[in-house]
Design an enzyme around this catalytic site. Sequence first.
Site, short mmCIF file in Angstrom:
data_model
loop_
_atom_site.label_atom_id
_atom_site.label_comp_id
_atom_site.label_asym_id
_atom_site.label_seq_id
_atom_site.Cartn_x
_atom_site.Cartn_y
_atom_site.Cartn_z
N TYR A 1 0.83 -1.22 0.00
CA TYR A 1 0.00 0.00 0.00
C TYR A 1 0.86 1.27 0.00
O TYR A 1 0.67 2.16 -0.84
CB TYR A 1 -0.91 -0.03 1.23
CG TYR A 1 -1.84 1.15 1.37
CD1 TYR A 1 -3.09 1.15 0.74
CD2 TYR A 1 -1.50 2.26 2.14
CE1 TYR A 1 -3.96 2.23 0.87
CE2 TYR A 1 -2.36 3.34 2.28
CZ TYR A 1 -3.59 3.32 1.65
OH TYR A 1 -4.45 4.39 1.78
N LYS B 1 1.28 4.08 -3.02
CA LYS B 1 0.89 5.48 -2.86
C LYS B 1 2.07 6.41 -3.15
O LYS B 1 1.89 7.49 -3.73
CB LYS B 1 0.34 5.73 -1.45
CG LYS B 1 -0.99 5.00 -1.15
CD LYS B 1 -2.13 5.53 -2.00
CE LYS B 1 -3.49 5.00 -1.53
NZ LYS B 1 -4.59 5.48 -2.38
N1 LIG Z 1 -9.73 6.34 5.18
C1 LIG Z 1 -8.46 6.70 5.39
O1 LIG Z 1 -8.01 6.87 6.54
C2 LIG Z 1 -7.55 6.95 4.21
C3 LIG Z 1 -6.31 7.57 4.46
C4 LIG Z 1 -5.47 7.83 3.39
C5 LIG Z 1 -5.84 7.49 2.11
N2 LIG Z 1 -7.04 6.88 1.89
C6 LIG Z 1 -7.38 6.57 0.50
O2 LIG Z 1 -8.64 7.11 0.19
C7 LIG Z 1 -9.24 6.35 -0.85
C8 LIG Z 1 -10.64 5.99 -0.43
O3 LIG Z 1 -10.56 5.16 0.71
P1 LIG Z 1 -11.71 5.08 1.82
O4 LIG Z 1 -11.04 5.06 3.14
O5 LIG Z 1 -12.74 6.07 1.54
O6 LIG Z 1 -12.21 3.58 1.58
P2 LIG Z 1 -13.60 3.01 1.05
O7 LIG Z 1 -13.42 1.53 1.04
O8 LIG Z 1 -14.74 3.59 1.81
O9 LIG Z 1 -13.68 3.54 -0.43
C9 LIG Z 1 -12.96 2.95 -1.50
C10 LIG Z 1 -13.91 2.73 -2.66
O10 LIG Z 1 -13.15 2.19 -3.75
C11 LIG Z 1 -13.92 1.13 -4.32
N3 LIG Z 1 -13.03 0.20 -4.99
C12 LIG Z 1 -12.17 -0.68 -4.41
N4 LIG Z 1 -11.55 -1.40 -5.36
C13 LIG Z 1 -12.02 -0.96 -6.56
C14 LIG Z 1 -11.77 -1.33 -7.90
N5 LIG Z 1 -10.92 -2.31 -8.20
N6 LIG Z 1 -12.43 -0.68 -8.89
C15 LIG Z 1 -13.33 0.30 -8.59
N7 LIG Z 1 -13.61 0.68 -7.33
C16 LIG Z 1 -12.96 0.05 -6.33
C17 LIG Z 1 -14.63 0.49 -3.14
O11 LIG Z 1 -15.75 -0.30 -3.56
C18 LIG Z 1 -15.02 1.71 -2.31
O12 LIG Z 1 -16.29 2.21 -2.70
C19 LIG Z 1 -8.32 5.14 -1.07
O13 LIG Z 1 -7.51 5.37 -2.18
C20 LIG Z 1 -7.52 5.08 0.20
O14 LIG Z 1 -6.25 4.48 -0.01
C21 LIG Z 1 -7.90 6.61 2.91
#
Ligand SMILES: NC(=O)c1ccc[n+]([C@@H]2O[C@H](COP(=O)([O-])OP(=O)(O)OC[C@H]3O[C@@H](n4cnc5c(N)ncnc54)[C@H](O)[C@@H]3O)[C@@H](O)[C@H]2O)c1
Length: 258
Positions: free
Chosen positions: A152, A156
């Site tokens: 991961y 990133k």
């Molecule tokens: N939540 C956190 O603390 C956090 C921190 C840093 C970065 N992020 C990043 O933010 C982004 C969103 O994460 P989140 O926490 O909202 O998670 P989340 O799981 O709520 O949202 C991710 C979405 O991506 C979709 N997804 C996953 N694989 C997929 C694919 N192969 N094709 C199409 N859609 C796909 C999922 O169905 C989901 O709706 C991610 O890139 C994550 O790495 C999140």
Amino acid sequence: MNSQWAIITGGASGIGLAIAQDLAGQGVNLVLIDVHAHAFEAIQAEFQALGVQCLCHQADVTQIAALQAVQDDLAQRGITARLLVTAAGILQPVEDIADFDLAVHERVWRVNYDGTYHACKVWLEPMRAAGQGAILVVSSIMAYRSSPLLAYAPAKAALNSLVAGLAVSAAADGVRINAIAPGFTLTKGLQQQIDSGQRDSSRVLSFIPMKRFVTTDEVARTARFLLSDDASAITGITLPVDCGWLAGTGWVTFKELP
Ligand SMILES: NC(=O)c1ccc[n+]([C@@H]2O[C@H](COP(=O)([O-])OP(=O)(O)OC[C@H]3O[C@@H](n4cnc5c(N)ncnc54)[C@H](O)[C@@H]3O)[C@@H](O)[C@H]2O)c1
């Protein structure tokens, strides 16, 4: 931003959905792409009530042909999107390299890195041809520091490099490309992990100077800024939205956070 179209991968939940909701509040029409379709109906009803159009596509970002099919559908409808957000992403278990399943390693790279690369490959060219556009990649603070997230975090970090490279290549064509690096953000997923005891929230919070999680609204407002003309001179950057986590990582080597 009113009446523009934005494409958002991973738009059916969490940060992607929050960005969609924020943009909808600005009158932006939306194309949501997600591998999971169960929330589409409710989301479409929500956005219809706000008076914006919302098209939902079930597609896997690891399959570039699936994203190209979305673009073909938009072209047929006469829709040209000037905004793209790549939020689709998956986490990984904390594993030593000796135990970390290669198939999981590959899937994390495929979704987090290739998925964004594919979306940029499909949508950057039409933006360049139109002479305008803005792309916002959702990276992570994990890109900047050592962590046990062996697929991961490097994926990133690679995205941050991709953003800088693409930004230069498209700058003279009127397209800006930036990333945000959210810190620990209180999505439903994170809340569930805390509630089920998989994540020790007090341990996480003890390393965050502001002593709280980032909200999805705060991430969405920052995304909106970078996508908007208010950020017209900003391209090629990754902007942390982390309640001070990155700044605090050096401090905790010496003493506990105040
Ligand atoms: N939540 C956190 O603390 C956090 C921190 C840093 C970065 N992020 C990043 O933010 C982004 C969103 O994460 P989140 O926490 O909202 O998670 P989340 O799981 O709520 O949202 C991710 C979405 O991506 C979709 N997804 C996953 N694989 C997929 C694919 N192969 N094709 C199409 N859609 C796909 C999922 O169905 C989901 O709706 C991610 O890139 C994550 O790495 C999140």
